[in-house]
Design a protein around this motif. Sequence first.
Motif, PDB file in Angstrom:
ATOM      1  N   SER A   8      15.579   0.136  47.384  1.00  0.00           N
ATOM      2  CA  SER A   8      15.966   0.369  48.771  1.00  0.00           C
ATOM      3  C   SER A   8      15.602  -0.865  49.588  1.00  0.00           C
ATOM      4  O   SER A   8      14.452  -1.309  49.573  1.00  0.00           O
ATOM      5  CB  SER A   8      15.222   1.591  49.311  1.00  0.00           C
ATOM      6  OG  SER A   8      15.508   1.778  50.672  1.00  0.00           O
ATOM      7  N   THR A   9      16.584  -1.417  50.295  1.00  0.00           N
ATOM      8  CA  THR A   9      16.363  -2.607  51.112  1.00  0.00           C
ATOM      9  C   THR A   9      16.758  -2.298  52.541  1.00  0.00           C
ATOM     10  O   THR A   9      17.877  -1.832  52.784  1.00  0.00           O
ATOM     11  CB  THR A   9      17.162  -3.801  50.553  1.00  0.00           C
ATOM     12  OG1 THR A   9      16.802  -3.983  49.177  1.00  0.00           O
ATOM     13  CG2 THR A   9      16.868  -5.072  51.327  1.00  0.00           C
ATOM     14  N   VAL A  10      15.829  -2.543  53.464  1.00  0.00           N
ATOM     15  CA  VAL A  10      16.037  -2.178  54.860  1.00  0.00           C
ATOM     16  C   VAL A  10      15.537  -3.272  55.809  1.00  0.00           C
ATOM     17  O   VAL A  10      14.728  -4.115  55.441  1.00  0.00           O
ATOM     18  CB  VAL A  10      15.312  -0.857  55.221  1.00  0.00           C
ATOM     19  CG1 VAL A  10      15.857   0.306  54.412  1.00  0.00           C
ATOM     20  CG2 VAL A  10      13.813  -0.982  55.053  1.00  0.00           C
ATOM     21  N   TRP A  11      16.029  -3.195  57.033  1.00  0.00           N
ATOM     22  CA  TRP A  11      15.503  -3.985  58.136  1.00  0.00           C
ATOM     23  C   TRP A  11      14.280  -3.253  58.658  1.00  0.00           C
ATOM     24  O   TRP A  11      14.322  -2.052  58.890  1.00  0.00           O
ATOM     25  CB  TRP A  11      16.581  -4.090  59.221  1.00  0.00           C
ATOM     26  CG  TRP A  11      16.089  -4.459  60.583  1.00  0.00           C
ATOM     27  CD1 TRP A  11      15.808  -5.712  61.040  1.00  0.00           C
ATOM     28  CD2 TRP A  11      15.830  -3.576  61.668  1.00  0.00           C
ATOM     29  NE1 TRP A  11      15.392  -5.668  62.346  1.00  0.00           N
ATOM     30  CE2 TRP A  11      15.400  -4.351  62.754  1.00  0.00           C
ATOM     31  CE3 TRP A  11      15.907  -2.203  61.833  1.00  0.00           C
ATOM     32  CZ2 TRP A  11      15.053  -3.813  63.976  1.00  0.00           C
ATOM     33  CZ3 TRP A  11      15.574  -1.660  63.052  1.00  0.00           C
ATOM     34  CH2 TRP A  11      15.160  -2.457  64.116  1.00  0.00           C
ATOM     35  N   THR A  12      13.160  -3.955  58.812  1.00  0.00           N
ATOM     36  CA  THR A  12      11.972  -3.354  59.429  1.00  0.00           C
ATOM     37  C   THR A  12      11.866  -3.762  60.890  1.00  0.00           C
ATOM     38  O   THR A  12      11.360  -3.011  61.705  1.00  0.00           O
ATOM     39  CB  THR A  12      10.680  -3.767  58.707  1.00  0.00           C
ATOM     40  OG1 THR A  12      10.501  -5.180  58.838  1.00  0.00           O
ATOM     41  CG2 THR A  12      10.712  -3.349  57.250  1.00  0.00           C
ATOM     42  N   GLY A  13      12.319  -4.986  61.192  1.00  0.00           N
ATOM     43  CA  GLY A  13      12.303  -5.475  62.561  1.00  0.00           C
ATOM     44  C   GLY A  13      10.934  -5.847  63.090  1.00  0.00           C
ATOM     45  O   GLY A  13      10.788  -6.206  64.244  1.00  0.00           O
ATOM     46  N   GLY A  56      18.675 -10.536  47.661  1.00  0.00           N
ATOM     47  CA  GLY A  56      17.476 -10.047  46.975  1.00  0.00           C
ATOM     48  C   GLY A  56      17.665  -8.650  46.422  1.00  0.00           C
ATOM     49  O   GLY A  56      17.225  -8.347  45.309  1.00  0.00           O
ATOM     50  N   HIS A  57      18.316  -7.783  47.185  1.00  0.00           N
ATOM     51  CA  HIS A  57      18.588  -6.419  46.718  1.00  0.00           C
ATOM     52  C   HIS A  57      19.422  -6.461  45.436  1.00  0.00           C
ATOM     53  O   HIS A  57      19.076  -5.828  44.438  1.00  0.00           O
ATOM     54  CB  HIS A  57      19.315  -5.624  47.805  1.00  0.00           C
ATOM     55  CG  HIS A  57      19.664  -4.232  47.389  1.00  0.00           C
ATOM     56  ND1 HIS A  57      18.796  -3.185  47.545  1.00  0.00           N
ATOM     57  CD2 HIS A  57      20.777  -3.726  46.800  1.00  0.00           C
ATOM     58  CE1 HIS A  57      19.359  -2.081  47.070  1.00  0.00           C
ATOM     59  NE2 HIS A  57      20.568  -2.384  46.620  1.00  0.00           N
ATOM     60  N   ASN A  58      20.495  -7.228  45.468  1.00  0.00           N
ATOM     61  CA  ASN A  58      21.371  -7.318  44.292  1.00  0.00           C
ATOM     62  C   ASN A  58      20.642  -7.906  43.097  1.00  0.00           C
ATOM     63  O   ASN A  58      20.847  -7.470  41.954  1.00  0.00           O
ATOM     64  CB  ASN A  58      22.622  -8.129  44.628  1.00  0.00           C
ATOM     65  CG  ASN A  58      23.516  -7.398  45.607  1.00  0.00           C
ATOM     66  OD1 ASN A  58      23.487  -6.178  45.716  1.00  0.00           O
ATOM     67  ND2 ASN A  58      24.310  -8.153  46.355  1.00  0.00           N
ATOM     68  N   ALA A  59      19.782  -8.897  43.325  1.00  0.00           N
ATOM     69  CA  ALA A  59      19.012  -9.495  42.232  1.00  0.00           C
ATOM     70  C   ALA A  59      18.043  -8.474  41.631  1.00  0.00           C
ATOM     71  O   ALA A  59      17.885  -8.404  40.403  1.00  0.00           O
ATOM     72  CB  ALA A  59      18.256 -10.725  42.729  1.00  0.00           C
TER      73      ALA A  59
END
Length: 112
Positions: free
Chosen positions: A46-51, A85-88
């Motif tokens: 899971s890849t998200v924006w944390t801000g 990075g998520h795809n890797a």
Amino acid sequence: MPYYDVDGREITEDEWKRLSDDRVYLRVGATELRSDGPPQTVIRVSTVWTGVDTGGWEIFESLVDKDGRKAMVVKYHTRDAAKEGHNALVGKFMSELPPGAREAREIPAEET
């Protein structure tokens, strides 16, 4: 503590709170990997924006959960870097799944 939108522009805490409630806005990617094994394995990336800038101006992060346990956290500076990075990570963990039937599926936002 400074807050940033997905484009790296500084925003107020109130704006950050509003954007943080928007699953579509914060989401970069969510992928579930499965192998029938043996052993049976389930990995979620899971890849998200944390801000939130915690010191390194890394406002995106990937969390890898393997069989219900946190296995890895990777942080990124930009949305593009987070997507790459998520795809890797998906490729890395897919290649490490045990032999057998393997499956990768995108997880719908409502399931995250």
